[in-house]
Scaffold this motif. Structure first.
Motif, mmCIF file in Angstrom:
data_model
loop_
_atom_site.group_PDB
_atom_site.id
_atom_site.type_symbol
_atom_site.label_atom_id
_atom_site.label_comp_id
_atom_site.label_asym_id
_atom_site.label_seq_id
_atom_site.Cartn_x
_atom_site.Cartn_y
_atom_site.Cartn_z
ATOM 1 N N GLU A 361 0.800 -1.224 0.000
ATOM 2 C CA GLU A 361 0.000 0.000 0.000
ATOM 3 C C GLU A 361 0.832 1.274 0.000
ATOM 4 O O GLU A 361 0.414 2.271 -0.543
ATOM 5 C CB GLU A 361 -1.008 0.017 1.147
ATOM 6 N N PHE A 362 2.009 1.235 0.593
ATOM 7 C CA PHE A 362 2.946 2.356 0.517
ATOM 8 C C PHE A 362 4.308 1.888 0.985
ATOM 9 O O PHE A 362 4.461 0.770 1.488
ATOM 10 C CB PHE A 362 2.486 3.570 1.337
ATOM 11 N N GLY A 363 5.316 2.758 0.795
ATOM 12 C CA GLY A 363 6.632 2.479 1.338
ATOM 13 C C GLY A 363 6.732 3.104 2.713
ATOM 14 O O GLY A 363 5.726 3.457 3.320
ATOM 15 N N ARG A 364 7.953 3.234 3.191
ATOM 16 C CA ARG A 364 8.089 3.755 4.554
ATOM 17 C C ARG A 364 8.983 4.983 4.579
ATOM 18 O O ARG A 364 9.668 5.293 3.608
ATOM 19 C CB ARG A 364 8.579 2.648 5.484
ATOM 20 N N ARG A 365 8.908 5.699 5.673
ATOM 21 C CA ARG A 365 9.673 6.915 5.873
ATOM 22 C C ARG A 365 11.159 6.659 5.612
ATOM 23 O O ARG A 365 11.674 5.585 5.952
ATOM 24 C CB ARG A 365 9.455 7.376 7.320
ATOM 25 N N VAL A 366 11.842 7.636 5.012
ATOM 26 C CA VAL A 366 13.269 7.442 4.737
ATOM 27 C C VAL A 366 14.045 7.334 6.046
ATOM 28 O O VAL A 366 14.857 6.436 6.226
ATOM 29 C CB VAL A 366 13.808 8.599 3.878
ATOM 30 N N ALA A 367 13.751 8.256 6.980
ATOM 31 C CA ALA A 367 14.433 8.201 8.265
ATOM 32 C C ALA A 367 13.794 7.124 9.130
ATOM 33 O O ALA A 367 12.564 7.034 9.213
ATOM 34 C CB ALA A 367 14.353 9.554 8.960
ATOM 35 N N SER A 368 14.609 6.337 9.776
ATOM 36 C CA SER A 368 14.063 5.339 10.693
ATOM 37 C C SER A 368 13.678 6.040 11.991
ATOM 38 O O SER A 368 14.065 7.192 12.228
ATOM 39 C CB SER A 368 15.102 4.259 10.965
ATOM 40 N N ASN A 369 12.925 5.373 12.840
ATOM 41 C CA ASN A 369 12.634 5.933 14.158
ATOM 42 C C ASN A 369 13.555 5.295 15.197
ATOM 43 O O ASN A 369 14.372 4.425 14.870
ATOM 44 C CB ASN A 369 11.140 5.788 14.501
ATOM 45 N N ALA A 370 13.400 5.757 16.424
ATOM 46 C CA ALA A 370 14.324 5.297 17.460
ATOM 47 C C ALA A 370 14.058 3.856 17.869
ATOM 48 O O ALA A 370 14.838 3.251 18.594
ATOM 49 C CB ALA A 370 14.226 6.219 18.679
ATOM 50 N N SER A 371 12.943 3.303 17.411
ATOM 51 C CA SER A 371 12.591 1.945 17.821
ATOM 52 C C SER A 371 12.966 0.914 16.761
ATOM 53 O O SER A 371 12.295 -0.092 16.610
ATOM 54 C CB SER A 371 11.117 1.877 18.192
ATOM 55 N N TYR A 372 14.004 1.196 16.007
ATOM 56 C CA TYR A 372 14.486 0.253 14.988
ATOM 57 C C TYR A 372 13.390 -0.100 13.982
ATOM 58 O O TYR A 372 13.259 -1.244 13.557
ATOM 59 C CB TYR A 372 15.065 -1.013 15.627
ATOM 60 N N GLY A 373 12.589 0.913 13.670
ATOM 61 C CA GLY A 373 11.528 0.692 12.702
ATOM 62 C C GLY A 373 11.374 1.905 11.824
ATOM 63 O O GLY A 373 12.147 2.865 11.902
ATOM 64 N N THR A 374 10.343 1.863 10.983
ATOM 65 C CA THR A 374 10.085 2.963 10.057
ATOM 66 C C THR A 374 8.594 3.236 10.048
ATOM 67 O O THR A 374 7.778 2.314 10.082
ATOM 68 C CB THR A 374 10.542 2.591 8.626
ATOM 69 N N GLY B 160 2.950 3.341 21.177
ATOM 70 C CA GLY B 160 2.964 4.598 21.929
ATOM 71 C C GLY B 160 4.144 4.688 22.883
ATOM 72 O O GLY B 160 4.690 5.766 23.112
ATOM 73 N N HIS B 161 4.574 3.561 23.399
ATOM 74 C CA HIS B 161 5.674 3.586 24.373
ATOM 75 C C HIS B 161 7.000 3.951 23.719
ATOM 76 O O HIS B 161 7.972 4.254 24.397
ATOM 77 C CB HIS B 161 5.788 2.223 25.077
ATOM 78 N N LEU B 162 7.041 3.875 22.394
ATOM 79 C CA LEU B 162 8.281 4.214 21.685
ATOM 80 C C LEU B 162 8.305 5.671 21.251
ATOM 81 O O LEU B 162 9.257 6.133 20.642
ATOM 82 C CB LEU B 162 8.424 3.310 20.455
ATOM 83 N N ASN B 163 7.216 6.382 21.534
ATOM 84 C CA ASN B 163 7.075 7.759 21.080
ATOM 85 C C ASN B 163 7.697 8.687 22.115
ATOM 86 O O ASN B 163 7.114 8.912 23.167
ATOM 87 C CB ASN B 163 5.580 8.036 20.884
ATOM 88 N N GLN B 169 6.974 8.889 17.135
ATOM 89 C CA GLN B 169 6.475 7.613 16.630
ATOM 90 C C GLN B 169 4.994 7.830 16.374
ATOM 91 O O GLN B 169 4.202 7.919 17.309
ATOM 92 C CB GLN B 169 6.697 6.551 17.708
ATOM 93 N N GLU B 170 4.624 7.963 15.120
ATOM 94 C CA GLU B 170 3.290 8.466 14.783
ATOM 95 C C GLU B 170 2.197 7.419 14.798
ATOM 96 O O GLU B 170 1.033 7.730 14.570
ATOM 97 C CB GLU B 170 3.314 9.091 13.376
ATOM 98 N N ASN B 171 2.556 6.182 15.006
ATOM 99 C CA ASN B 171 1.592 5.114 14.777
ATOM 100 C C ASN B 171 0.265 5.353 15.517
ATOM 101 O O ASN B 171 -0.807 5.388 14.919
ATOM 102 C CB ASN B 171 2.217 3.782 15.214
ATOM 103 N N PHE B 172 0.355 5.555 16.822
ATOM 104 C CA PHE B 172 -0.877 5.734 17.587
ATOM 105 C C PHE B 172 -1.591 7.043 17.222
ATOM 106 O O PHE B 172 -2.806 7.073 17.035
ATOM 107 C CB PHE B 172 -0.605 5.691 19.096
ATOM 108 N N GLY B 173 -0.830 8.131 17.118
ATOM 109 C CA GLY B 173 -1.443 9.434 16.840
ATOM 110 C C GLY B 173 -2.259 9.421 15.556
ATOM 111 O O GLY B 173 -3.367 9.961 15.486
ATOM 112 N N ARG B 174 -1.711 8.770 14.546
ATOM 113 C CA ARG B 174 -2.407 8.711 13.258
ATOM 114 C C ARG B 174 -3.693 7.885 13.364
ATOM 115 O O ARG B 174 -4.755 8.306 12.922
ATOM 116 C CB ARG B 174 -1.469 8.103 12.213
ATOM 117 N N GLU B 175 -3.586 6.711 13.968
ATOM 118 C CA GLU B 175 -4.780 5.869 14.066
ATOM 119 C C GLU B 175 -5.813 6.497 15.008
ATOM 120 O O GLU B 175 -7.018 6.345 14.817
ATOM 121 C CB GLU B 175 -4.430 4.449 14.533
ATOM 122 N N PHE B 176 -5.335 7.200 16.018
ATOM 123 C CA PHE B 176 -6.241 7.890 16.935
ATOM 124 C C PHE B 176 -7.170 8.816 16.149
ATOM 125 O O PHE B 176 -8.389 8.825 16.360
ATOM 126 C CB PHE B 176 -5.420 8.687 17.957
#
Lengths: 547, 547
Positions: A361-374, B160-163, B169-176
């Motif tokens: 559905e889409f790709g991911r952010r170029v910059a990773s986040n602090a949680s070893y994810g994107t 959320g705990h990684l934000n 970490q936008e995951n929760f904010g976006r789905e919220f």
């Protein structure tokens, strides 16, 4: 165009569409005007296998832009695939220009092997205008075949099948079309197969034999009259699904039992470090069933497989090793399962009929986040596999110094990619393409569909052959061809983008074997195409020049 | 027009059954009888009586819960406990009275879902999430949303705990915004979804920084007493990871700016963080779109999936206005809907209103609903706990086969049939799923059996003996069973089919004589076989898939 017409006509005559009627006299179908119908709808024997990467694939750790490795690394140091070491990226193709130099994830060894055999292409930076970061809306957009502000109730595949098989579902299955129009592996049918009205054109299955046994064992007579209410609409819908299930269950079982896989072993376990839930290959069993169904003679046009786990907001790599973990395992699964699938199809002599492509559905952010994810991004590459494709990289590496909201911007609309499937793979008519709502993407479609050789049947029908040697060559290329009858002949040399480089003036045009020579010594090394016209027929061969 | 005016008078069987089908996980036969005597106000009043929460699940191996302070080790039991948790939930649904609570828990789970496997490593999390939903099931929607933002399971599920400040970490904010509150409107430009924009996702994400889960379960929500997450802090005084910069929202939220109270030197007191969260939830709930979005979700759960322009104007907007006015007392608004002429198809013409029986059951309603309808008993949780879990495990497998991976939605948006355009509830029906729904009827009548011999079985003969008014009269008997099972009026041809083909074994039996013989001899062989054929057959119809 000429060549496409030729391929279309000959494949209609040679494909399973008619061969299936062994022992059944053709006149039995004269009332239904089958030849007319087939010609109108341009059916060929080509099959599309779509692999949905559910959750939004991290394209930048799949296909790494080597000319911008520094920016790539700086943006995502905690997950970046390393340049050096035992598990660095795999350089896809050193002969590509700098702005198309890409690396594959180190767990995509099988994909690299397919590329080297000429059986893989990468289409860079695919998305749609005003991509929105929602999984759900984005998936809807990809499935429905519209733009960001379209809200269709049908999917692009559903509209194509609806056009191609008029009168669905009432007139199906029929003697001509005994097979489901589309099959979604797994148990649910997605939006993509929904038509504007009525039940979806697709059928979902896991195991054809178990499916048959289940269907045979349940159900009673349906109601005869339905109330004119919402409830009545739902009853009718369920009745049609019930009918569809009965209609196709036996056929699928027969086809499945008639078919077989070759001795290829489909991969199961990811051999490196990843969470337990990510270790098993979920794609292998799906592709194995598809291969067996095709070998059993199924003429279903579209298969959809799904592999989940791409929503990698956190921990897409394992601690201390950015080359392993859940995302690496997913890439390993795709690459190794698709390779096994094509090895299997090749052994069965079916590979040229199957085009496979991934989408997400889409790709991911170029910059990773602090949680070893994107987090959710925008454009991402699609991978195309098959023995009937132009291998290579389509589109340039994203400019990581010039991002859009931190995301890779779109270079190709996803409909440009799917329009090539419609027009060049399925040979869909303009009218069909308009029905699918892809008519505005025909001109800009991407030229990744190309059969390297025509099938024996097709050659036999045109009494024409073409052979180029040596291949690869260092400077001189011998082109030999055979004409069963006198014909107007033209021989061109094209570069990989299809631009004409040279022609043979007045090549021999009489019945019999001939040979001409191209001198390639002044051309730069790379891939070229030799094109032979004989009246309306066209043959192409890909050749490689390396000084 | 569609009308929210309340109906008057005693409900009678049909309306009582309709109300109970929609407002509970399914009525028991005796509930229908009892509610048929009530007027709609009394019926709703009974449905919204607060319920005593169920006891915590117990591990049969230890005889204790796995809830703090009983936090157990070793961790390898987590998958087993996940299974028990699901069984516990299903049993709570099965054993609940004629009450709205469990329907609302299910509704909220489909609206604000958790994927169990993401939180199963700490097995209390899923239970606390369900407790939270149940605690607020008959309460205020805004309170629930405030609590869910810092629910331990949610902090993990949507990262959320990684934000943390500096690394959003936008995951929760976006789905919220997209799922739980305002929802997406038309995308008027890149990143502007009318009801919110990308700027709001980023601002909200900053507001939400600095929380983490507490799997010692020492932090308790002061309102509910249920364990919740906590603000990250090094010294127990100042928040260590909360972004204290001003958060500027877009015009979608009035250009509002949210600031952190007591911010200084880049940090703030711990207490500032929850109050900031509360402010931002208040801000989002001031948007009319939050009320409309949740009212549409309610409508789809309780009435029908399709929201026409008429429904939007006559039902959704007035309910949303009432919800804003009463500060999100959702049950008050839902009561209005469940009492309305619209809900019972009694609006004045012209209208498209015919909602009775128009929703396709979920697998929960098929499996648990059928068991509730006939009061099918299960092994006791006090004396046969192991066998209880073994059999509920088999029921979970049935849910899976029907397309419901309970507590494991593929999407963070939940299960497709509750949100996926274009066909919503029709996604429950694929060839496979439908066949497995039909198959379940046969399995339930034949009985699920645990290795130690305990069973879950629908004894149709007992049901008939206990509930039918005149079981010797085949016409009356079939008519009554139709009323129990099917949510719509059945025409004579259909009744005749059920009677002649199923009950009378293709018209070969004299039912009254067979029934008399059974009463005389106690030999139930013939009547049992025929009743089983009738019940299974009627449950294997499109009509039984509706409610």
């Amino acid at each position: 165009m000429k060549r496409r017409d030729f391929v279309r006509l000959s494949s209609v005559l040679s494909s399973g569409m008619l061969l299936k009627f062994n022992g059944v006299p053709l006149y039995a179908f004269s009332e239904e005007n089958i030849l007319h119908q087939i010609a109108k709808n341009s059916l060929n024997d080509k099959i599309l296998v779509l692999i949905e990467l559910h959750g939004g694939n991290d394209g930048l750790n799949t296909i790494i832009p080597l000319n911008q490795y520094g920016l790539y690394y700086n943006n995502r140091a905690n997950i970046a695939i390393p340049e050096n070491g035992l598990r660095n990226y795999i350089t896809l193709d050193p002969s590509l220009p700098d702005n198309r130099q890409v690396g594959l994830h180190p767990d995509m060894v099988a994909a690299k092997a397919m590329y080297d055999e000429g059986n893989m292409a990468v289409i860079q930076n695919v998305s749609y205008e005003n991509m929105n970061g929602s999984h759900f809306r984005s998936r809807d957009v990809w499935m429905m075949g519209g733009g960001y502000n379209d809200y269709y109730n049908s999917g692009w595949m559903g509209r194509y099948l609806d056009y191609t098989y008029p009168g669905y579902p009432d007139n199906y299955p029929s003697v001509q079309y005994p097979d489901p129009l589309a099959i979604e592996m797994g148990t649910a049918v997605s939006l993509a197969f929904h038509r504007d009205q009525g039940i979806p054109a697709g059928l979902s299955i896991q195991d054809p034999v178990a499916f048959y046994n289940l269907i045979q064992g349940v159900g009673v007579d349906p109601p005869i009259t339905l109330p004119d209410t919402h409830a009545g609409d739902e009853i009718e819908y369920i009745m049609q699904i019930e009918k569809q299930a009965h209609n196709y269950a036996e056929r699928l079982k027969d086809v499945f039992e008639a078919g077989s896989n070759s001795n290829v072993v489909y991969p199961d376990l990811y051999p490196y470090i990843a969470p337990a839930g990510a270790k098993h290959n979920p794609l292998s069993p799906q592709l194995q069933v598809i291969s067996r169904l095709i070998s059993g003679g199924i003429n279903t046009k579209i298969f959809v497989c799904r592999i989940g786990g791409f929503d990698t907001h956190a921990n897409q790599v394992v601690n201390n090793n950015p080359t392993m973990g859940s995302h690496a395992a997913l890439l390993y699964h795709i690459s190794s399962a698709v390779k096994a699938f094509y090895d299997d199809l090749q052994n069965l002599g079916l590979d040229h009929r199957v085009l496979t492509m991934t989408f997400s559905e889409f790709g991911r952010r170029v910059a990773s986040n602090a949680s070893y994810g994107t987090d959710h991004g925008n454009a991402a590459p699609m991978l195309v596999f098959g023995t009937c494709i132009n291998p290579g990289v389509f589109g340039n590496n994203p400019d990581l110094g010039n991002l859009q909201y931190g995301n890779v911007p779109m270079e190709f609309d996803y409909r440009q990619v799917f329009t090539s499937v419609m027009k060049d793979w399925f040979n869909a008519s303009d009218e069909a393409i308009a029905t699918v709502k892809f008519e505005n993407f025909v001109e800009s479609r991407i030229d990744y569909v190309e059969c390297k050789t025509l099938s024996t049947t097709e050659l036999f029908q045109e009494n024409l052959s073409l052979h180029c040697y040596p291949n690869p060559t260092q400077e001189q290329l011998n082109v030999s061809y055979y004409l069963k009858q006198d014909a107007a002949v033209r021989i061109d040399l094209l570069d990989f983008s299809g631009r004409q480089i040279a022609s043979i003036t007045e090549p021999p045009s009489t019945m019999g074997s001939h040979e001409v020579v191209f001198d390639l010594s002044r051309l730069s090394q790379g891939t070229y195409l030799v094109r032979l016209f004989a009246n309306d027929a066209v043959l192409m061969k890909k050749i490689i020049l390396s000084h | 027009m569609a009308s929210l005016n309340p109906i008057t008078g005693v409900l009678g069987k049909q309306k009582a059954a309709h109300l109970l089908r929609r407002a509970t996980i399914g009525p028991r036969l005796q509930d229908i009888t009892a509610f048929s005597q009530l007027n709609v106000d009394a019926a709703i009043a009974q449905l919204i009586q607060p319920q005593t929460p169920p006891n915590f699940p117990v591990d049969p191996n230890t005889g204790t819960t796995w809830i703090a302070p009983n936090l157990p080790d070793p961790m390898q039991m987590v998958d087993v406990w996940s299974g028990y948790t699901k069984s516990w939930w299903l049993e709570t649904m099965r054993s609940s009275g004629p009450n709205l609570t469990e329907r609302m828990v299910w509704f909220y789970h489909t609206h604000i879902p958790i994927i169990l496997s993401r939180v199963s490593w700490s097995p209390q999390l899923a239970i606390d999430y369900l407790r939270l939903l149940r605690m607020h099931a008959l309460g205020n929607y805004k309170d629930l949303v405030k609590a869910i933002c810092i629910d331990n399971a949610m902090l993990i599920h949507l990262d959320g705990h990684l934000n943390v400040k500096g690394a959003p970490q936008e995951n929760f904010g976006r789905e919220f915004l997209e799922l739980f509150t305002v929802g997406k409107g038309p995308e008027v430009s890149l990143g502007n979804y009318t009801h919110f924009t990308e700027q709001d996702v980023k601002a909200l994400t900053k507001v939400l920084t600095g929380w983490t889960y507490d799997t010692t379960f020492q932090t308790l929500d002061p309102v509910t007493g249920i364990p919740c997450g906590k603000v990250k802090s090094g010294d127990g005084v100042l928040a260590s990871q909360h972004d204290v910069s001003a958060k500027q929202f877009s015009s979608a939220f009035g250009g509002n700016t949210i600031v952190t109270a007591g911010a200084s030197n880049g940090t703030c007191p711990i207490s500032s963080v929850p109050s900031e969260l509360s402010s931002v939830v208040d801000m989002v709930f001031n948007s009319v779109h939050t009320a409309r979005h949740i009212c549409r979700r309610l409508y789809r759960q309780f009435v029908y999936f399709d929201i026409s322009a008429e429904i939007e104007t006559d039902i959704i907007i007035p309910l949303a206005n009432a919800l804003l006015a009463n500060n999100f007392d959702l049950i008050d608004v839902l009561s209005t809907l469940l009492k309305s002429e619209h809900f019972y198809d009694l609006d004045t013409l012209p209208t498209q209103d015919n909602n009775m029986g128009a929703i396709i059951k979920s697998p929960v309603e098929i499996i648990i609903g059928t068991m509730r309808l006939f009061d099918v008993q299960v092994p006791s949780v006090t004396t046969q706990l192991s066998q209880h879990y073994e059999l509920f495990d088999q029921l979970q497998t049935q849910l899976d086969l029907q397309g419901l991976a309970l507590f494991e939605p593929v999407d963070v948006a939940g299960y497709d049939p509750y949100f996926q355009v274009p066909v919503y509830h029709r996604y429950w029906i694929s060839a496979n799923y439908l066949a497995n729904r039909y198959k379940f009827a046969e399995l339930l009548v034949n009985g699920f059996t645990s290795p130690a011999g305990a069973t879950i079985q629908l004894d149709v003969l007992s049901v008939v003996q206990g509930n039918a008014s005149t079981p010797s009269d085949p016409d009356l008997l079939v008519q009554e069973i139709v009323e129990w099972l099917l949510p719509l009026t059945i025409d004579t041809a259909r009744l005749t089919y059920f009677k002649n083909s199923l009950l009378l074994n293709n018209n070969s039996l004299n039912w009254s004589a067979e029934w008399a013989a059974f009463l005389g001899s106690g030999n139930d062989a013939v009547v049992r076989v025929q009743l089983e054929k009738l019940f299974i057959g009627m449950m294997q119809t499109p009509e039984y898939q509706l409610f």
